[in-house]
Design a protein around this motif. Structure first.
Motif, PDB file in Angstrom:
ATOM      1  N   ASN A  96     -12.442  -4.896   5.296  1.00 49.38           N
ATOM      2  CA  ASN A  96     -12.776  -3.635   5.975  1.00 49.38           C
ATOM      3  C   ASN A  96     -14.220  -3.619   6.471  1.00 49.38           C
ATOM      4  OD1 ASN A  96     -10.276  -2.458   5.885  1.00 49.38           O
ATOM      5  ND2 ASN A  96     -10.639  -1.382   3.958  1.00 49.38           N
ATOM      6  N   ASP A  97     -15.142  -4.159   5.650  1.00 49.81           N
ATOM      7  CA  ASP A  97     -16.549  -4.212   6.071  1.00 49.81           C
ATOM      8  C   ASP A  97     -16.710  -5.068   7.326  1.00 49.81           C
ATOM      9  OD1 ASP A  97     -17.200  -2.619   3.992  1.00 49.81           O
ATOM     10  OD2 ASP A  97     -18.154  -4.170   2.754  1.00 49.81           O
ATOM     11  N   GLU A  98     -15.810  -6.053   7.464  1.00 45.32           N
ATOM     12  CA  GLU A  98     -15.913  -6.927   8.639  1.00 45.32           C
ATOM     13  C   GLU A  98     -15.061  -6.413   9.791  1.00 45.32           C
ATOM     14  OE1 GLU A  98     -14.851 -10.674   6.912  1.00 45.32           O
ATOM     15  OE2 GLU A  98     -16.784 -10.888   5.883  1.00 45.32           O
ATOM     16  N   GLY A  99     -14.614  -5.164   9.718  1.00 46.25           N
ATOM     17  CA  GLY A  99     -13.914  -4.567  10.857  1.00 46.25           C
ATOM     18  C   GLY A  99     -12.423  -4.391  10.684  1.00 46.25           C
ATOM     19  N   GLY A 100     -11.899  -4.708   9.501  1.00 48.87           N
ATOM     20  CA  GLY A 100     -10.472  -4.495   9.258  1.00 48.87           C
ATOM     21  C   GLY A 100      -9.599  -5.541   9.931  1.00 48.87           C
ATOM     22  N   ILE A 101      -8.321  -5.190  10.105  1.00 47.24           N
ATOM     23  CA  ILE A 101      -7.375  -6.102  10.748  1.00 47.24           C
ATOM     24  C   ILE A 101      -6.996  -5.510  12.099  1.00 47.24           C
ATOM     25  CG2 ILE A 101      -5.078  -7.109  10.611  1.00 47.24           C
ATOM     26  CD1 ILE A 101      -5.315  -7.070   7.570  1.00 47.24           C
ATOM     27  N   ASN A 102      -7.184  -6.274  13.147  1.00 47.74           N
ATOM     28  CA  ASN A 102      -6.932  -5.776  14.516  1.00 47.74           C
ATOM     29  C   ASN A 102      -7.625  -4.427  14.735  1.00 47.74           C
ATOM     30  OD1 ASN A 102      -5.323  -7.905  15.354  1.00 47.74           O
ATOM     31  ND2 ASN A 102      -3.455  -6.976  14.526  1.00 47.74           N
ATOM     32  N   GLY A 103      -8.813  -4.279  14.147  1.00 45.47           N
ATOM     33  CA  GLY A 103      -9.556  -3.035  14.318  1.00 45.47           C
ATOM     34  C   GLY A 103      -9.073  -1.897  13.450  1.00 45.47           C
ATOM     35  N   ARG A 104      -8.036  -2.136  12.634  1.00 41.42           N
ATOM     36  CA  ARG A 104      -7.546  -1.075  11.745  1.00 41.42           C
ATOM     37  C   ARG A 104      -7.996  -1.337  10.314  1.00 41.42           C
ATOM     38  NH1 ARG A 104      -1.249  -1.273  12.892  1.00 41.42           N
ATOM     39  NH2 ARG A 104      -1.180   0.368  11.321  1.00 41.42           N
ATOM     40  N   LYS A 105      -8.283  -0.250   9.610  1.00 40.18           N
ATOM     41  CA  LYS A 105      -8.669  -0.378   8.205  1.00 40.18           C
ATOM     42  C   LYS A 105      -7.454  -0.816   7.382  1.00 40.18           C
ATOM     43  CE  LYS A 105     -12.965   1.179   8.219  1.00 40.18           C
ATOM     44  NZ  LYS A 105     -13.942   0.085   8.312  1.00 40.18           N
ATOM     45  N   VAL A 106      -7.724  -1.447   6.257  1.00 37.48           N
ATOM     46  CA  VAL A 106      -6.662  -1.819   5.332  1.00 37.48           C
ATOM     47  C   VAL A 106      -6.679  -0.844   4.165  1.00 37.48           C
ATOM     48  CG1 VAL A 106      -5.814  -3.602   3.763  1.00 37.48           C
ATOM     49  CG2 VAL A 106      -6.831  -4.240   5.955  1.00 37.48           C
ATOM     50  N   GLU A 107      -5.505  -0.374   3.816  1.00 38.03           N
ATOM     51  CA  GLU A 107      -5.414   0.522   2.672  1.00 38.03           C
ATOM     52  C   GLU A 107      -4.446  -0.092   1.655  1.00 38.03           C
ATOM     53  OE1 GLU A 107      -3.590   4.872   1.542  1.00 38.03           O
ATOM     54  OE2 GLU A 107      -3.987   4.471   3.651  1.00 38.03           O
ATOM     55  N   ILE A 108      -4.880  -0.114   0.370  1.00 35.30           N
ATOM     56  CA  ILE A 108      -4.024  -0.672  -0.686  1.00 35.30           C
ATOM     57  C   ILE A 108      -3.299   0.470  -1.380  1.00 35.30           C
ATOM     58  CG2 ILE A 108      -4.080  -1.744  -2.972  1.00 35.30           C
ATOM     59  CD1 ILE A 108      -4.363  -3.802  -0.881  1.00 35.30           C
ATOM     60  N   ILE A 109      -1.979   0.341  -1.465  1.00 31.30           N
ATOM     61  CA  ILE A 109      -1.214   1.327  -2.232  1.00 31.30           C
ATOM     62  C   ILE A 109      -0.669   0.601  -3.451  1.00 31.30           C
ATOM     63  CG2 ILE A 109       0.818   2.818  -2.217  1.00 31.30           C
ATOM     64  CD1 ILE A 109       0.208   3.181   0.795  1.00 31.30           C
ATOM     65  N   ALA A 110      -1.325   0.839  -4.600  1.00 29.65           N
ATOM     66  CA  ALA A 110      -0.984   0.073  -5.798  1.00 29.65           C
ATOM     67  C   ALA A 110       0.023   0.832  -6.644  1.00 29.65           C
ATOM     68  CB  ALA A 110      -2.243  -0.202  -6.612  1.00 29.65           C
ATOM     69  N   GLU A 111       0.943   0.078  -7.211  1.00 36.44           N
ATOM     70  CA  GLU A 111       1.929   0.707  -8.084  1.00 36.44           C
ATOM     71  C   GLU A 111       2.257  -0.248  -9.232  1.00 36.44           C
ATOM     72  OE1 GLU A 111       5.212   3.869  -8.252  1.00 36.44           O
ATOM     73  OE2 GLU A 111       4.169   3.487  -6.393  1.00 36.44           O
ATOM     74  N   ASP A 112       2.284   0.309 -10.440  1.00 38.32           N
ATOM     75  CA  ASP A 112       2.557  -0.489 -11.638  1.00 38.32           C
ATOM     76  C   ASP A 112       4.035  -0.863 -11.704  1.00 38.32           C
ATOM     77  OD1 ASP A 112       2.476  -1.661 -14.125  1.00 38.32           O
ATOM     78  OD2 ASP A 112       2.526   0.241 -15.221  1.00 38.32           O
ATOM     79  N   ASP A 113       4.310  -2.128 -12.024  1.00 34.83           N
ATOM     80  CA  ASP A 113       5.710  -2.529 -12.214  1.00 34.83           C
ATOM     81  C   ASP A 113       6.020  -2.808 -13.680  1.00 34.83           C
ATOM     82  OD1 ASP A 113       4.632  -4.970 -12.796  1.00 34.83           O
ATOM     83  OD2 ASP A 113       5.192  -5.895 -10.915  1.00 34.83           O
ATOM     84  N   GLY A 114       5.033  -2.581 -14.561  1.00 31.07           N
ATOM     85  CA  GLY A 114       5.281  -2.795 -15.989  1.00 31.07           C
ATOM     86  C   GLY A 114       5.636  -4.236 -16.338  1.00 31.07           C
ATOM     87  N   THR A 115       5.331  -5.197 -15.435  1.00 27.05           N
ATOM     88  CA  THR A 115       5.734  -6.604 -15.602  1.00 27.05           C
ATOM     89  C   THR A 115       7.230  -6.686 -15.930  1.00 27.05           C
ATOM     90  OG1 THR A 115       3.584  -6.767 -16.712  1.00 27.05           O
ATOM     91  CG2 THR A 115       4.800  -8.796 -16.423  1.00 27.05           C
ATOM     92  N   ASP A 116       8.007  -5.894 -15.207  1.00 26.93           N
ATOM     93  CA  ASP A 116       9.430  -5.781 -15.494  1.00 26.93           C
ATOM     94  C   ASP A 116      10.223  -5.991 -14.197  1.00 26.93           C
ATOM     95  OD1 ASP A 116      11.764  -4.845 -17.083  1.00 26.93           O
ATOM     96  OD2 ASP A 116      11.721  -3.211 -15.629  1.00 26.93           O
ATOM     97  N   PRO A 117      11.176  -6.931 -14.192  1.00 26.66           N
ATOM     98  CA  PRO A 117      11.871  -7.267 -12.941  1.00 26.66           C
ATOM     99  C   PRO A 117      12.611  -6.074 -12.313  1.00 26.66           C
ATOM    100  CG  PRO A 117      12.495  -8.789 -14.702  1.00 26.66           C
ATOM    101  CD  PRO A 117      11.627  -7.740 -15.331  1.00 26.66           C
ATOM    102  N   LYS A 118      13.237  -5.262 -13.141  1.00 25.69           N
ATOM    103  CA  LYS A 118      14.015  -4.154 -12.607  1.00 25.69           C
ATOM    104  C   LYS A 118      13.072  -3.143 -11.947  1.00 25.69           C
ATOM    105  CE  LYS A 118      17.252  -0.624 -14.176  1.00 25.69           C
ATOM    106  NZ  LYS A 118      16.345   0.529 -14.150  1.00 25.69           N
ATOM    107  N   ARG A 119      12.003  -2.821 -12.666  1.00 23.25           N
ATOM    108  CA  ARG A 119      11.001  -1.900 -12.122  1.00 23.25           C
ATOM    109  C   ARG A 119      10.370  -2.515 -10.863  1.00 23.25           C
ATOM    110  NH1 ARG A 119       9.854   2.509 -10.612  1.00 23.25           N
ATOM    111  NH2 ARG A 119       7.685   3.110 -10.487  1.00 23.25           N
ATOM    112  N   GLY A 120      10.211  -3.847 -10.872  1.00 26.62           N
ATOM    113  CA  GLY A 120       9.616  -4.526  -9.731  1.00 26.62           C
ATOM    114  C   GLY A 120      10.402  -4.257  -8.456  1.00 26.62           C
ATOM    115  N   ALA A 121      11.729  -4.381  -8.550  1.00 28.94           N
ATOM    116  CA  ALA A 121      12.562  -4.153  -7.370  1.00 28.94           C
ATOM    117  C   ALA A 121      12.434  -2.694  -6.909  1.00 28.94           C
ATOM    118  CB  ALA A 121      14.017  -4.476  -7.701  1.00 28.94           C
ATOM    119  N   GLU A 122      12.342  -1.770  -7.850  1.00 32.24           N
ATOM    120  CA  GLU A 122      12.188  -0.358  -7.483  1.00 32.24           C
ATOM    121  C   GLU A 122      10.857  -0.109  -6.773  1.00 32.24           C
ATOM    122  OE1 GLU A 122      14.714   1.132 -11.393  1.00 32.24           O
ATOM    123  OE2 GLU A 122      12.578   1.585 -11.268  1.00 32.24           O
TER     124      GLU A 122
END
Lengths: 451, 308
Positions: A96-122
């Protein structure tokens, strides 16, 4: 008798609905047209008075690029998750400091999967449908990847994993799953086998976690050491949730030259400590994957017996004598000191051998999006094709771990591996393998699969 | 490894398991015996003990032994205090009704576990043992010169593991003395025998309940403190010991202390030996199978009395 009546009524309703819809479309398009007209007038008026505005209007008006980050915040992968998160945030800040990707900012949407395959798919599903993410990214544990990748394929969302598992290149997954930022276990163990058999010994006992990742180690290392004229004399599988280990060690045959250990889960320190207690002062040679001590301080009491043993490291935890400027800058950006621990807490040791994969993968996503002119989810296939077209990745700020070579057909990257020796409770570089040491024949061609 | 050393190593590992398990199971059995409460949150008190031990040991500078002793002294009473609060806030309010207490303690399990996750975090954290030397165990063998000592490869234990076994033994004796030789023990036994009559004799049954629930949790926490230098403190560590404690308590007979200890030894030792000769998974399968057989053929356990 009933069926036709029903059909008729459905048709009638349908006609009514269509009429309403048409009316609504007419109304809304009229409203839209007026709005657009007004907006354009306003824009033209402003742009003429502010000459620079036009150049940035595209970026300003655009939504950020949303990257869904599937993170192991809890469960057996929690320590990795914490550091994958830090490496990811640092990479996004840099991009982002270097201008983002194609001029757009990058936003991270983090979500916990509990290290669990079933939750991972969800979580993958939530990212694609609810959060409207452009891509999903960041999974480490192989069973979670295997559980989530089919859903990513169904939802047609590019899924960039940082997992080491051989399941990507084995052809088990799909065209939407890629691993461009970290080498896989098959490459790693194949590059280690010559060192183990020539420097440490021919008769190897393997101790590994009892799930996909450990099975990759078991299968590919056994084959690789046999190719070197060595032999695996015992294979000891341990569940990754196990908390006491002494009971497994009597299965180690007396004629073992080398112990090959790789363990994951919350109890890794107990595992290595109890191994030391089992052997006392008559240990065989020991070669471990640093996974057995990721996020654990090597100076912990009970680990003294490791002095003089060897480790595979994806990226050396301790700053080495030949440290590159790229590693130095990357270390600072993520907030890691020369011993591989957090700058703010020397007891918080990083998962340095793995987390570079997040940093590098995000840089590859950036390069891929820019090469394909990515503008939104409709360009997802173009993004995958752009990444598939990549080959050499030079050692650089985007690739601080070292140069790499990507194979677009198998969706897997190949790179250098590091062997370090425990010297005064630090890991000192003993050997660096070449990229070609990690090559193996293709097992799949994902580019032939339709999108 | 030869057979002899194999068995000795299995027994030693089994004894450590049995030591911690017996403390925990005695706590569970006491709570059930006196209060008729099946405490599903018992494993979480074990975990809280270990986590508090990490916290206390970490906040005391200097010799690790000092921090550990402080943890031994402080963590169990703190955990007991937490349990007493839970008893007063929850169990008392629902009148110790057997079905509702099960649901309530399941809720308590998740509350404690998630609070630990939110504060302590998801990582496993080590506590340094006060002392931890490896002890090689010599065996005797016949040679041409007669009996001779030899040290089999891999056969050894640590001084700390031996200390855990001894500490558990001491604590169990103390509990037995408490139950049989003190006024408090008498009151507890009276409440266990007949709640109504105890009330009629002016025994403050509610206070006895609170203290027994605290005592049970304190014993689980002690088990947690003892095990944490061997394993590590982790927010999910209460699960397996809870399962094993239930197995032990069912086999030993709910509410029977001698039965509980015999069953803990049986489960611990068989776990150690089966794990070493076959696999740890098989040991768990056999333990669970044993519970099934007990439930079918001897539901009162070893020394339990058949309910009327």
């Amino acid at each position: 008798m009933r069926k036709p009546t029903n059909n008729v009524s459905i048709k009638r309703n349908h006609q009514v609905d269509m009429g309403q819809v048409q009316n609504m479309t007419k109304q809304s398009s009229r409203r839209k047209a007026i709005k657009t007209l007004a907006a354009t007038t306003a824009l033209v008026a402003t742009a003429s008075s502010l000459p620079l505005f036009g150049r940035y209007s595209q970026a300003e008006a655009s939504e950020p690029i949303k990257i869904g980050f599937q993170v192991h915040r809890t469960g057996i992968g929690a320590a990795y998750g914490r550091w994958y998160d830090r490496a990811t945030k640092a990479a996004v800040k840099k991009i982002n400091d270097e201008g983002g990707i194609n001029g757009r900012k990058v936003e991270i949407i983090a979500e916990d999967d509990g290290t669990d395959p079933k939750r991972g798919a969800e979580v993958v599903e939530k990212m694609a449908t609810q959060h409207g993410c452009d891509i999903a990214f960041g999974t480490l544990f192989s069973h979670v990847v295997i559980g989530s990748a089919p859903r990513a394929g169904e939802l047609k969302i590019p899924y960039f994993v940082v997992s080491e598992g051989h399941h990507v290149a084995s052809g088990m997954l799909n065209r939407y799953t890629l691993q461009p930022g970290i080498t896989d276990v098959k490459s790693q163990v194949q590059a280690m086998a010559p060192f183990v058999s020539s420097s440490l010994g021919k008769k190897v006992t393997m101790i590994y976690p009892d799930f996909a990742f450990g099975h990759d180690h078991r299968d590919y290392f056994s084959a690789a050491i046999e190719a070197q004229g060595g032999q695996v004399v015992a294979k000891i599988a341990i569940p990754p949730t196990e908390s006491s280990f002494t009971k497994y060690f009597p299965k180690i045959p007396r004629n073992t030259d080398v112990i090959y250990h790789v363990m994951v889960g919350p109890a890794v320190l107990t595992f290595v400590k109890e191994m030391g207690e089992f052997f006392g002062n008559s240990r065989p040679e020991i070669f471990g994957f640093i996974d057995s001590l990721e996020a654990v301080d090597l100076a912990s009491p009970g680990l003294e017996f490791l002095e003089g043993t060897y480790f595979w490291e994806g990226n050396p935890r301790y700053a080495q004598a030949n440290q590159s400027v790229y590693d130095k800058d990357y270390r600072t950006a993520v907030g890691v000191d020369a011993n591989g621990a957090s700058l703010s807490d020397s007891k918080d040791v990083s998962t340095y051998a793995h987390m570079f994969g997040c940093w590098e993968t995000l840089h590859i996503v950036k390069a891929g999006m820019e090469a394909s002119g990515y503008s939104g989810p409709k360009d997802r296939a173009k993004l995958i094709e752009a990444v598939e077209a990549m080959t050499l990745m030079p050692h650089s700020h985007a690739h601080p771990q070292g140069a790499k070579e990507f194979n677009g057909r198998t969706h897997q990257v190949f790179g250098h591996q590091y062997i370090t020796k425990v010297t005064n409770s630090k890991l000192v570089l003993a050997h660096t393998t070449s990229i070609s040491d990690t090559y193996y024949p293709d097992e799949v061609d994902y580019t032939k699969q339709p999108f | 490894m030869e057979l002899g050393p194999y068995i000795i190593l299995g027994l030693l590992e089994g004894l450590v398991t049995a030591a911690v398990l017996s403390l925990m199971a005695v706590g569970l059995s006491l709570v059930f015996g006196v209060m008729r409460v099946v405490n599903v949150a018992h494993g979480e008190f074990f975990m809280v003990g270990a986590v508090l031990a990490w916290w206390i040991a970490g906040s005391i500078e200097g010799n690790p032994a000092l921090g550990f002793v402080a943890a031994m002294l402080l963590a169990p009473p703190l955990t007991a205090g937490l349990a007493v609060i839970a008893d007063q806030l929850i169990l008392k309010r629902i009148g110790y009704d057997p079905e509702r207490t099960i649901v309530a303690t399941i809720g308590l399990l998740y509350v404690i576990q998630q609070l630990t996750l939110m504060t302590f975090g998801p990582d496993a954290r080590p506590v340094e043992a006060p002392f931890n030397n490896r002890l090689s165990i010599p065996l005797l063998e016949w040679t041409n010169d007669g009996l001779a000592l030899y040290w089999p490869w891999g056969l050894g234990t640590t001084s700390y593991k031996i200390a855990v076994i001894l500490a558990a033994l001491t604590l169990l004796v103390a509990i037995w003395l408490l139950m049989t030789r003190t006024r408090y023990g008498l009151i507890m036994r009276a409440t266990q025998l007949d709640r109504e009559t105890a009330l009629a004799f002016a025994i403050p049954v509610n206070r006895v309940y609170a203290s027994v629930f605290g005592l049970g949790a304190g014993l689980a926490a002690l088990g947690g403190v003892l095990i944490v230098p061997i394993q590590q403190a982790h927010y999910l560590m209460g699960h397996d010991p809870l399962l094993l404690s239930f197995i032990v308590v069912i086999i030993g007979g709910l509410g029977s202390l001698p039965g509980t200890i015999v069953a803990a030894l049986l489960i611990g030792l068989s776990d150690g030996i089966i794990s070493i000769f076959f696999s740890p998974t098989l040991a768990k399968i056999i333990a669970t199978l044993a519970v099934a057989f007990f439930l079918v053929f001897r539901p009162q356990g070893f020394f339990g009395k058949r309910a009327l």
